[in-house]
Design an enzyme around this catalytic site. Sequence first.
Site, mmCIF file in Angstrom:
data_model
loop_
_atom_site.group_PDB
_atom_site.id
_atom_site.type_symbol
_atom_site.label_atom_id
_atom_site.label_comp_id
_atom_site.label_asym_id
_atom_site.label_seq_id
_atom_site.Cartn_x
_atom_site.Cartn_y
_atom_site.Cartn_z
ATOM 1 N N PHE A 1 -43.815 4.432 -2.041
ATOM 2 C CA PHE A 1 -43.253 3.647 -3.035
ATOM 3 C C PHE A 1 -41.670 4.027 -2.838
ATOM 4 C CE2 PHE A 1 -47.346 5.294 -4.970
ATOM 5 C CZ PHE A 1 -48.043 4.094 -4.895
ATOM 6 N N TRP B 1 -42.401 -1.051 -9.631
ATOM 7 C CA TRP B 1 -41.785 -0.125 -8.860
ATOM 8 C C TRP B 1 -42.544 0.511 -7.853
ATOM 9 C CZ3 TRP B 1 -42.616 5.148 -8.202
ATOM 10 C CH2 TRP B 1 -41.919 5.884 -7.613
ATOM 11 N N HIS B 2 -43.861 0.846 -8.277
ATOM 12 C CA HIS B 2 -44.955 1.288 -7.672
ATOM 13 C C HIS B 2 -45.440 0.480 -6.380
ATOM 14 C CE1 HIS B 2 -45.190 4.198 -10.609
ATOM 15 N NE2 HIS B 2 -45.604 5.162 -9.609
ATOM 16 N N GLY B 3 -45.108 -1.028 -6.629
ATOM 17 C CA GLY B 3 -45.366 -1.924 -5.693
ATOM 18 C C GLY B 3 -45.636 -3.466 -6.001
#
Length: 384
Positions: free
Chosen positions: A384, A221-223
């Site tokens: 994000f 989810w963060h990258g």
Amino acid sequence: MDIVNIFNKDAVRGTFIIMLPVGISFYTFQTASYVIDVYKGKIKSEKHFGYYALFVTYFPQLVAGPIERPENLLPQLKAEKKIKEVDYASAMRIMLVGFFKKIAVADIIGIAVNATYSKIGDANGLSILIATILFAFQIYCDFSGYSDIAMGCSKLFGVNLTENFNDPYASTSVKEFWGRWHISLSNWLKDYIYIPLGGSKKGIWRWVLAITVTFLFSGLWHGANYTFVVWGLLFAALQIIEKFLNPQLVKLETKMHISQTSTGLKIARIVKTFLIVCFCWIFFRANTIGDAGIAISKLFTGWTNLDQTFNLLSLNLHKLIYIPVALLLLYVADRIKNNSKIFGWKGHWTFRYAIYLVFAACIVCAWFYLQASNIGSSFIYFQF
């Protein structure tokens, strides 16, 4: 291809750009929780499209959360509020703390962090250690600062948002840390991924699977970068290790006649957890897995040359004095954010407003310094 050339017929063919709305990950999660809860019958669907649209796109928390649940936010959006019922003083105090965290702390210490991690090959062990610890405070102040600003701004409209941070670096375990850090996301992951996968109620190996998938999802989810994948899996592994190891540690401490309620033991656990979390932040901050590997391999070498270390961190005498003072004020800021009392003492109004004035002065001075140095930065979680 840049945005200007999207409709230019002479632009280079074969180049494709995806334009995503701001904050898509946050309001996607918020909308997903609404749809799932309605489907499961936990809440009733909202019949008024205007209120639903306002719930999804409520501007204070649109870009970077906190991720609100419909049962908390929708009733507040519908409720009528009289001006005299709004606590403007509290709202402004929370926003003041948020701006202090972002401008006066996160952006200033970010200079040292960026100087080190942008040239990780030239860094020495001490500069990496200091930069990593500073990054722990940078990302906390950056993200919790945004959350505070969003909460304060929303409070001006009589709407209370969910508290997103609760002294995370005072945690005594990695599990407790995730109960205090980005609380709205942690609760979302728990309710919609961890529990549906079985949580802790279907055996130890099902729990291992659930915790691994949950933190892998959090990392992705963060990258879409291997650094975030490793970061997520590392936190999953640490919680699994704690699950099996903690009972044995408690037995050992009991045999050594160490009280589980002793202050010394609590401090030791807090320091241990903080250092573990800082190690994990290396993967979060490093640009690539290779850079993270270089940082870790250098971490325990090159601790002797202080002048070189300060140069690598872009630290001069003024910053060396300012940063510890700012971090001390950060502790005070978190204590007064939701309470006008200073460490339990309300004191005279002149004392309280003197404290607020100090925060405001730090914000103004830091802002002028950043502008004069041509240093600007958006909130980290905007990406994000």
